[in-house]
Scaffold this motif. Structure first.
Motif, PDB file in Angstrom:
ATOM      1  N   TRP A  48       0.853  -1.193   0.000  1.00 13.22           N
ATOM      2  CA  TRP A  48       0.000   0.000   0.000  1.00 13.22           C
ATOM      3  C   TRP A  48       0.893   1.249   0.000  1.00 13.22           C
ATOM      4  CZ3 TRP A  48      -1.326  -3.563   4.200  1.00 13.22           C
ATOM      5  CH2 TRP A  48      -2.356  -4.446   3.841  1.00 13.22           C
ATOM      6  N   PRO A  49       1.562   1.537  -1.094  1.00 10.10           N
ATOM      7  CA  PRO A  49       2.574   2.605  -1.080  1.00 10.10           C
ATOM      8  C   PRO A  49       2.009   4.004  -0.849  1.00 10.10           C
ATOM      9  CG  PRO A  49       2.207   1.794  -3.310  1.00 10.10           C
ATOM     10  CD  PRO A  49       1.480   0.867  -2.405  1.00 10.10           C
ATOM     11  N   ILE A  50       0.894   4.330  -1.484  1.00 14.90           N
ATOM     12  CA  ILE A  50       0.379   5.698  -1.362  1.00 14.90           C
ATOM     13  C   ILE A  50      -0.186   5.961   0.035  1.00 14.90           C
ATOM     14  CG2 ILE A  50      -1.320   7.328  -2.254  1.00 14.90           C
ATOM     15  CD1 ILE A  50      -0.908   6.087  -5.003  1.00 14.90           C
ATOM     16  N   PRO A  51      -1.032   5.077   0.610  1.00 11.99           N
ATOM     17  CA  PRO A  51      -1.438   5.305   2.002  1.00 11.99           C
ATOM     18  C   PRO A  51      -0.249   5.341   2.964  1.00 11.99           C
ATOM     19  CG  PRO A  51      -2.886   3.699   0.967  1.00 11.99           C
ATOM     20  CD  PRO A  51      -1.756   3.920   0.021  1.00 11.99           C
ATOM     21  N   ALA A  52       0.746   4.490   2.740  1.00 10.42           N
ATOM     22  CA  ALA A  52       1.926   4.494   3.606  1.00 10.42           C
ATOM     23  C   ALA A  52       2.649   5.831   3.526  1.00 10.42           C
ATOM     24  CB  ALA A  52       2.861   3.351   3.218  1.00 10.42           C
ATOM     25  N   PHE A  53       2.749   6.392   2.322  1.00 13.86           N
ATOM     26  CA  PHE A  53       3.417   7.688   2.169  1.00 13.86           C
ATOM     27  C   PHE A  53       2.631   8.779   2.898  1.00 13.86           C
ATOM     28  CE2 PHE A  53       3.996  11.714  -0.081  1.00 13.86           C
ATOM     29  CZ  PHE A  53       5.371  11.847  -0.074  1.00 13.86           C
ATOM     30  N   ALA A  54       1.316   8.754   2.764  1.00 12.74           N
ATOM     31  CA  ALA A  54       0.488   9.771   3.419  1.00 12.74           C
ATOM     32  C   ALA A  54       0.638   9.704   4.941  1.00 12.74           C
ATOM     33  CB  ALA A  54      -0.972   9.583   3.015  1.00 12.74           C
ATOM     34  N   VAL A  55       0.665   8.491   5.501  1.00 12.27           N
ATOM     35  CA  VAL A  55       0.812   8.339   6.953  1.00 12.27           C
ATOM     36  C   VAL A  55       2.174   8.851   7.404  1.00 12.27           C
ATOM     37  CG1 VAL A  55       1.044   6.632   8.797  1.00 12.27           C
ATOM     38  CG2 VAL A  55      -0.834   6.446   7.150  1.00 12.27           C
ATOM     39  N   ALA A  56       3.240   8.478   6.686  1.00 10.69           N
ATOM     40  CA  ALA A  56       4.577   8.909   7.077  1.00 10.69           C
ATOM     41  C   ALA A  56       4.730  10.422   6.944  1.00 10.69           C
ATOM     42  CB  ALA A  56       5.621   8.184   6.231  1.00 10.69           C
ATOM     43  N   LEU A  57       4.153  10.998   5.884  1.00  8.78           N
ATOM     44  CA  LEU A  57       4.255  12.451   5.705  1.00  8.78           C
ATOM     45  C   LEU A  57       3.493  13.185   6.810  1.00  8.78           C
ATOM     46  CD1 LEU A  57       5.440  14.586   3.790  1.00  8.78           C
ATOM     47  CD2 LEU A  57       3.258  14.566   2.555  1.00  8.78           C
ATOM     48  N   LEU A  58       2.337  12.650   7.182  1.00  7.71           N
ATOM     49  CA  LEU A  58       1.578  13.254   8.280  1.00  7.71           C
ATOM     50  C   LEU A  58       2.372  13.193   9.585  1.00  7.71           C
ATOM     51  CD1 LEU A  58      -1.053  14.520   9.266  1.00  7.71           C
ATOM     52  CD2 LEU A  58      -1.935  12.201   9.640  1.00  7.71           C
ATOM     53  N   ALA A  59       3.111  12.117   9.785  1.00 13.36           N
ATOM     54  CA  ALA A  59       3.924  11.992  10.995  1.00 13.36           C
ATOM     55  C   ALA A  59       5.008  13.063  11.044  1.00 13.36           C
ATOM     56  CB  ALA A  59       4.549  10.603  11.061  1.00 13.36           C
ATOM     57  N   THR A  60       5.571  13.435   9.893  1.00 16.94           N
ATOM     58  CA  THR A  60       6.598  14.490   9.887  1.00 16.94           C
ATOM     59  C   THR A  60       6.003  15.844  10.240  1.00 16.94           C
ATOM     60  OG1 THR A  60       6.314  15.017   7.535  1.00 16.94           O
ATOM     61  CG2 THR A  60       7.867  13.264   8.088  1.00 16.94           C
ATOM     62  N   VAL A  61       4.708  16.013   9.983  1.00 12.89           N
ATOM     63  CA  VAL A  61       4.046  17.275  10.332  1.00 12.89           C
ATOM     64  C   VAL A  61       3.707  17.306  11.819  1.00 12.89           C
ATOM     65  CG1 VAL A  61       2.033  18.724   9.909  1.00 12.89           C
ATOM     66  CG2 VAL A  61       3.133  17.540   8.002  1.00 12.89           C
ATOM     67  N   VAL A  62       3.201  16.179  12.326  1.00 15.77           N
ATOM     68  CA  VAL A  62       2.782  16.128  13.728  1.00 15.77           C
ATOM     69  C   VAL A  62       3.979  16.234  14.654  1.00 15.77           C
ATOM     70  CG1 VAL A  62       1.688  14.684  15.480  1.00 15.77           C
ATOM     71  CG2 VAL A  62       0.709  14.828  13.172  1.00 15.77           C
ATOM     72  N   SER A  63       5.019  15.451  14.350  1.00 11.35           N
ATOM     73  CA  SER A  63       6.187  15.440  15.236  1.00 11.35           C
ATOM     74  C   SER A  63       7.431  15.153  14.418  1.00 11.35           C
ATOM     75  CB  SER A  63       6.020  14.375  16.327  1.00 11.35           C
ATOM     76  OG  SER A  63       7.155  14.339  17.160  1.00 11.35           O
ATOM     77  N   PRO A  64       8.098  16.196  13.912  1.00 12.35           N
ATOM     78  CA  PRO A  64       9.296  15.982  13.096  1.00 12.35           C
ATOM     79  C   PRO A  64      10.344  15.190  13.872  1.00 12.35           C
ATOM     80  CG  PRO A  64       8.575  18.263  12.969  1.00 12.35           C
ATOM     81  CD  PRO A  64       7.777  17.632  14.060  1.00 12.35           C
ATOM     82  N   SER A  65      10.875  14.162  13.222  1.00 14.01           N
ATOM     83  CA  SER A  65      11.904  13.339  13.844  1.00 14.01           C
ATOM     84  C   SER A  65      12.702  12.653  12.753  1.00 14.01           C
ATOM     85  CB  SER A  65      11.280  12.289  14.767  1.00 14.01           C
ATOM     86  OG  SER A  65      10.517  11.367  14.015  1.00 14.01           O
ATOM     87  N   ALA A  66      13.849  12.099  13.170  1.00 16.37           N
ATOM     88  CA  ALA A  66      14.688  11.403  12.201  1.00 16.37           C
ATOM     89  C   ALA A  66      13.955  10.202  11.613  1.00 16.37           C
ATOM     90  CB  ALA A  66      15.985  10.960  12.862  1.00 16.37           C
ATOM     91  N   THR A  67      13.179   9.496  12.427  1.00 16.47           N
ATOM     92  CA  THR A  67      12.456   8.320  11.951  1.00 16.47           C
ATOM     93  C   THR A  67      11.485   8.678  10.833  1.00 16.47           C
ATOM     94  OG1 THR A  67      12.600   7.376  14.161  1.00 16.47           O
ATOM     95  CG2 THR A  67      11.010   6.383  12.658  1.00 16.47           C
ATOM     96  N   ALA A  68      10.699   9.732  11.051  1.00 13.97           N
ATOM     97  CA  ALA A  68       9.721  10.135  10.047  1.00 13.97           C
ATOM     98  C   ALA A  68      10.407  10.637   8.787  1.00 13.97           C
ATOM     99  CB  ALA A  68       8.802  11.209  10.619  1.00 13.97           C
ATOM    100  N   ASP A  69      11.492  11.407   8.962  1.00 15.62           N
ATOM    101  CA  ASP A  69      12.157  11.994   7.802  1.00 15.62           C
ATOM    102  C   ASP A  69      12.962  10.966   7.018  1.00 15.62           C
ATOM    103  OD1 ASP A  69      11.043  14.372   8.419  1.00 15.62           O
ATOM    104  OD2 ASP A  69      12.861  15.319   9.197  1.00 15.62           O
ATOM    105  N   LEU A  70      13.193   9.806   7.566  1.00 20.13           N
ATOM    106  CA  LEU A  70      13.788   8.711   6.804  1.00 20.13           C
ATOM    107  C   LEU A  70      12.714   7.845   6.146  1.00 20.13           C
ATOM    108  CD1 LEU A  70      16.638   7.531   9.213  1.00 20.13           C
ATOM    109  CD2 LEU A  70      16.889   8.748   7.051  1.00 20.13           C
ATOM    110  N   ALA A  71      11.581   7.703   6.802  1.00 21.77           N
ATOM    111  CA  ALA A  71      10.509   6.858   6.261  1.00 21.77           C
ATOM    112  C   ALA A  71       9.908   7.454   5.000  1.00 21.77           C
ATOM    113  CB  ALA A  71       9.424   6.656   7.324  1.00 21.77           C
ATOM    114  N   VAL A  72       9.709   8.770   4.993  1.00 23.98           N
ATOM    115  CA  VAL A  72       9.054   9.403   3.844  1.00 23.98           C
ATOM    116  C   VAL A  72       9.850   9.200   2.556  1.00 23.98           C
ATOM    117  CG1 VAL A  72       8.263  11.585   2.880  1.00 23.98           C
ATOM    118  CG2 VAL A  72       7.806  11.050   5.276  1.00 23.98           C
ATOM    119  N   PRO A  73      11.164   9.474   2.508  1.00 26.69           N
ATOM    120  CA  PRO A  73      11.907   9.230   1.263  1.00 26.69           C
ATOM    121  C   PRO A  73      11.938   7.765   0.855  1.00 26.69           C
ATOM    122  CG  PRO A  73      13.144  10.686   2.717  1.00 26.69           C
ATOM    123  CD  PRO A  73      12.007  10.141   3.519  1.00 26.69           C
TER     124      PRO A  73
END
Length: 370
Positions: A48-73
């Protein structure tokens, strides 16, 4: 173990575990939930690539962190590698919008651990504005470019595979035509000689012996031609040379010995022609004479003419046998395919005065069909 690690699901699970480890390094339970969400998104990025991308991108907005910023790319790379550009580019744009917003509304220039080391409150967090365009934006662009490059290379390799498959199919068709021509002509000569030898056995045994000699010679020649045709499959280097226009007198003599009178006429200055032209011309005349022996009936005569022009070779094979309707067998189809590949033309059908006529025009500088 090495083979198992190549499985996509194992690789995604491994990446997810690494992201969880990065999150745990911060000792901040407040970010563990979002880190787990990002890790789960990476684990399902292929399904499910597109829903996964949306969830990870939302996580970078809610709480920026190294984990989120690695997951999105990572997830964007998967989308760029497997989906069309019309899907991956808008998602890249959405990620860059988030990265730009974080750059505009924050300041600072690097990731750092916050909280005193060993205090239990230490966490890996970006300084305000740092994981925007300089970090997250750059990672997104690089991930998309790599993913799109992978897809382009895959498409290129697929095209090469399709081209190779077409080449194999064309070669198989060529070999099938060659085998048909060799076998049909050889068997036609052998059958006619066998019939003549059987008829002459009682009163003219010498003629029967001559017919048997012709059958043996024809069989050997056909086997040699067959070996040459099949040798192209395994690159045999000692095969006999391919037949050409210079071999037409031998072919005509063979047909005469089989009992069908043939006249051969050459107009123009005979000269060397491209191998493909020579082989095709020989096979066309061979097929035409084979049809004469098979269908024209007893007493039929044939005439073969070869005209060397400035830019083309014109072939004609005419017999005066019984009328035969225009055929659609493998032999005639093979004639048309040969000539079409060389950019020429062929006609075959009953003659105006009876019999059968085959005419072919083959360019001397074949460039293929227009």
């Amino acid at each position: 173990m090495k083979t198992a690690f190549r499985r996509p699901d194992i690789q995604d699970a491994f990446l997810a575990v690494l992201l969880v480890i990065v999150a745990l390094m911060g000792y901040d339970p407040a970010n563990w939930l979002l880190a787990g969400v990002c890790a789960a998104a990476v684990a399902v990025r292929r399904r499910w690539p597109i829903p996964a991308f949306a969830v990870a991108l939302l996580a970078t907005v809610v709480s920026p962190s190294a984990t989120a910023d690695l997951a999105v790319p990572l997830i964007l790379y998967t989308i760029a590698a497997h989906r069309r550009r019309g899907v991956s580019l808008p998602l890249l744009g959405a990620g860059l919008v988030v990265a730009t917003a974080r750059s505009v509304y924050g300041t600072g220039d690097g990731w750092q651990y916050t909280g005193p080391f060993g205090s239990g409150g230490q966490t890996l967090q970006p300084e305000e504005g740092t994981a925007g365009i300089p970090v997250l934006g750059a990672l997104l662009v690089v991930a998309w470019a790599i993913g799109w490059g992978v897809q382009s290379r895959r498409a290129y390799l697929d095209e090469l595979a399709r081209s190779a498959a077409l080449a194999v199919a064309a070669e198989r068709a060529r070999i099938a035509r060659e085998v048909h021509d060799v076998v049909a002509h050889g068997l036609a000569v052998i059958v006619m000689q066998a019939q003549g030898g059987a008829a002459a056995f009682a009163k003219r045994p010498a003629d029967t012996l001559a017919a048997l000699d012709t059958i043996v010679a024809t069989g050997r020649a056909s086997l040699a031609d067959m070996r040459h045709v099949l040798s192209s499959l395994d690159q045999v280097t000692d095969a006999a040379p391919v037949p050409g226009l210079a071999d037409l007198p031998r072919l005509v003599d063979q047909v005469r010995q089989a009992g069908t009178p043939v006249e051969l006429r050459v107009d123009g200055a005979a000269r060397a022609v491209p191998t493909g032209v020579g082989v095709s011309a020989y096979r066309i005349i061979q097929e035409a004479l084979t049809n004469t022996m098979k269908h024209a009936g007893p007493g039929a005569r044939a005439r073969v003419s070869v005209t060397y022009g400035v830019t083309e070779v014109v072939l004609e094979a005419v017999d005066d046998g019984r009328p035969v309707a225009a055929g659609t067998g493998n032999g005639l189809r093979g004639m048309r395919e040969r000539v079409a590949l060389l950019g020429g033309s062929v006609t075959a059908g009953p003659g105006p005065d009876g019999g059968y006529v085959v005419r072919a025009r083959i360019p001397l500088d074949p460039a293929g069909p227009a």
